[in-house]
Design an enzyme around this catalytic site. Structure first.
Site, PDB file in Angstrom:
ATOM      1  N   LEU A   1       0.822  -1.218   0.000  1.00  0.00           N
ATOM      2  CA  LEU A   1       0.000   0.000   0.000  1.00  0.00           C
ATOM      3  C   LEU A   1       0.856   1.267   0.000  1.00  0.00           C
ATOM      4  CD1 LEU A   1      -2.932  -0.938   2.440  1.00  0.00           C
ATOM      5  CD2 LEU A   1      -2.811  -1.195  -0.031  1.00  0.00           C
TER       6      LEU A   1
ATOM      7  N   ALA B   1       4.823   7.015   1.060  1.00  0.00           N
ATOM      8  CA  ALA B   1       4.079   8.042   1.796  1.00  0.00           C
ATOM      9  C   ALA B   1       4.958   8.665   2.882  1.00  0.00           C
ATOM     10  CB  ALA B   1       2.809   7.437   2.399  1.00  0.00           C
TER      11      ALA B   1
ATOM     12  N   ASP C   1       5.071   4.641  -7.093  1.00  0.00           N
ATOM     13  CA  ASP C   1       4.589   4.844  -5.716  1.00  0.00           C
ATOM     14  C   ASP C   1       4.773   6.282  -5.258  1.00  0.00           C
ATOM     15  OD1 ASP C   1       4.541   2.085  -5.747  1.00  0.00           O
ATOM     16  OD2 ASP C   1       5.218   1.925  -3.669  1.00  0.00           O
TER      17      ASP C   1
END
Ligand code: PMV
Length: 338
Positions: free
Chosen positions: A117, A122, A164
């Site tokens: 994920l 992030a 990503d």
């Protein structure tokens, strides 16, 4: 002190093949990593990570290259997590032209680590933004995305695509093909995620696909076929109304392509028993389609289902630790507290 956040992502299509220049379409989801940075003058870096789907831990390390972090929960995942924070700090120092500065860094994340994920992307994107802003420097999103990519590239020994990091920085749905990264219109998609509680080793999985691709022409063809699936999927998305919910025909077509993509990824050896079990649970529950997301080996699957059927089925699937509906995150990296 500055806090920034960035979203995680699922791959609608194209992981692994994107490493070899094929296109991929990741979508940012409303699960975020929040990074707080506070400059310190002694050059040291102190990282506190309260929730990385692990027990809380604290790490402190110095500015010398020989310094090893003193970690109170020494797992490979924590060490990998620290590598990403370290590279984000290096990028922030470089971008702000402050090579000597230290930081107190706090990481809070509701994205499971190493589960496909995009937790590391992030953390890196939010970390670079928070670090530079805490020094009074505001970077354009394109530069954050580029620096986040370089940080991942370092930690992953060159086994990284821009997918990503670009997705996490920009938010929404994106299409990445080599260095060509762009946001694309996407309708509201009923994404459901299943998580087996585990993680895959991205570097090893990427290396495994590379070895197969080098050895067998049919493996290289399989990688190229994933690229064809993505090109078809991009066309399907282009025809959709970007402001509305996706209609059933569109979902059926996207789902069929996701199923195909999962089959090709399985052939390349990156699925696992629990990922396959979750994919089949979703299909048996009449999801439009389902596939693993990210590097594979363990972690998460993503399915398309506007009903509650897939979530319920996943909750009863041995090997599935939890399932949740994932909203598309339209905002990428952002300031939470200036
Ligand atoms: O599992 P994740 O979220 O790190 O995604 C990896 C995706 C790969 O295509 C396998 C590698 C990459 O850098 O694109």
């Amino acid at each position: 002190m500055t806090t920034c956040s960035a979203p995680g992502k699922v791959y609608l299509f194209g992981e692994h093949a994107v490493v070899y220049g094929e296109p991929a379409v990741p979508c940012a989801i409303e699960r975020r990593a929040r990074v707080t940075a506070e400059p310190r003058e002694d050059g040291r870096v102190r990282v506190e990570a309260a929730d990385l789907s692990l027990d809380g831990f604290t790490v402190t390390w110095g500015d010398g290259t020989d310094d090893h972090p003193d970690i109170d929960a020494p797992t490979p995942l924590v060490e990998a997590g620290m590598g990403y924070v370290n590279e984000a700090v290096e990028q922030a120092r470089d971008a702000a032209d402050a090579p000597e500065v230290g930081f107190d860094v706090t990481v809070e994340s509701d994205i499971p680590l190493g589960a496909g994920l995009g937790s590391s992307a992030a953390v890196v994107a939010a970390g670079i933004d928070a670090g530079t802003r805490s020094l009074g420097v505001e970077l354009p999103p394109e530069e954050i995305a580029d620096r986040a990519y370089r940080a991942e590239y370092e930690v992953q020994d060159g086994q990284a695509s821009r997918a990503d990091t670009f997705c996490s920085t920009m938010g929404g749905a994106v299409r990445v093909e080599g260095a060509d990264c762009r946001t694309i219109d996407a309708p509201e998609l009923p994404l459901v995620v299943g998580y087996d509680g585990g993680a895959g080793d991205t570097g090893k999985l990427v290396a495994g696909v590379r070895a197969l691709r080098d050895e067998y022409e049919f493996a290289a063809d399989t990688v190229a076929a994933i690229g064809d699936v993505v090109r078809e999927g991009t066309e399907v998305l282009r025809e959709a109304d970007p402001d509305g919910e996706a209609d059933p025909d569109l979902l059926a077509e996207l789902g069929r392509l996701m199923n195909f993509d999962h089959g090709l990824l399985s052939a390349l050896g990156v699925s696992s028993r629990s990922l396959d079990a979750m994919v089949w649970a979703a299909r048996d529950a009449d999801a439009h389609g389902a596939k693993l997301t990210g590097a594979g080996g363990g972690g998460c699957i993503v399915a398309l289902d506007e009903t509650g059927g897939t979530e319920t089925a996943l909750d009863y699937t041995p090997g599935c630790e939890r399932s949740f509906r994932a909203e598309l995150a339209t905002e990428g990296v952002r300031v939470e507290e200036p």
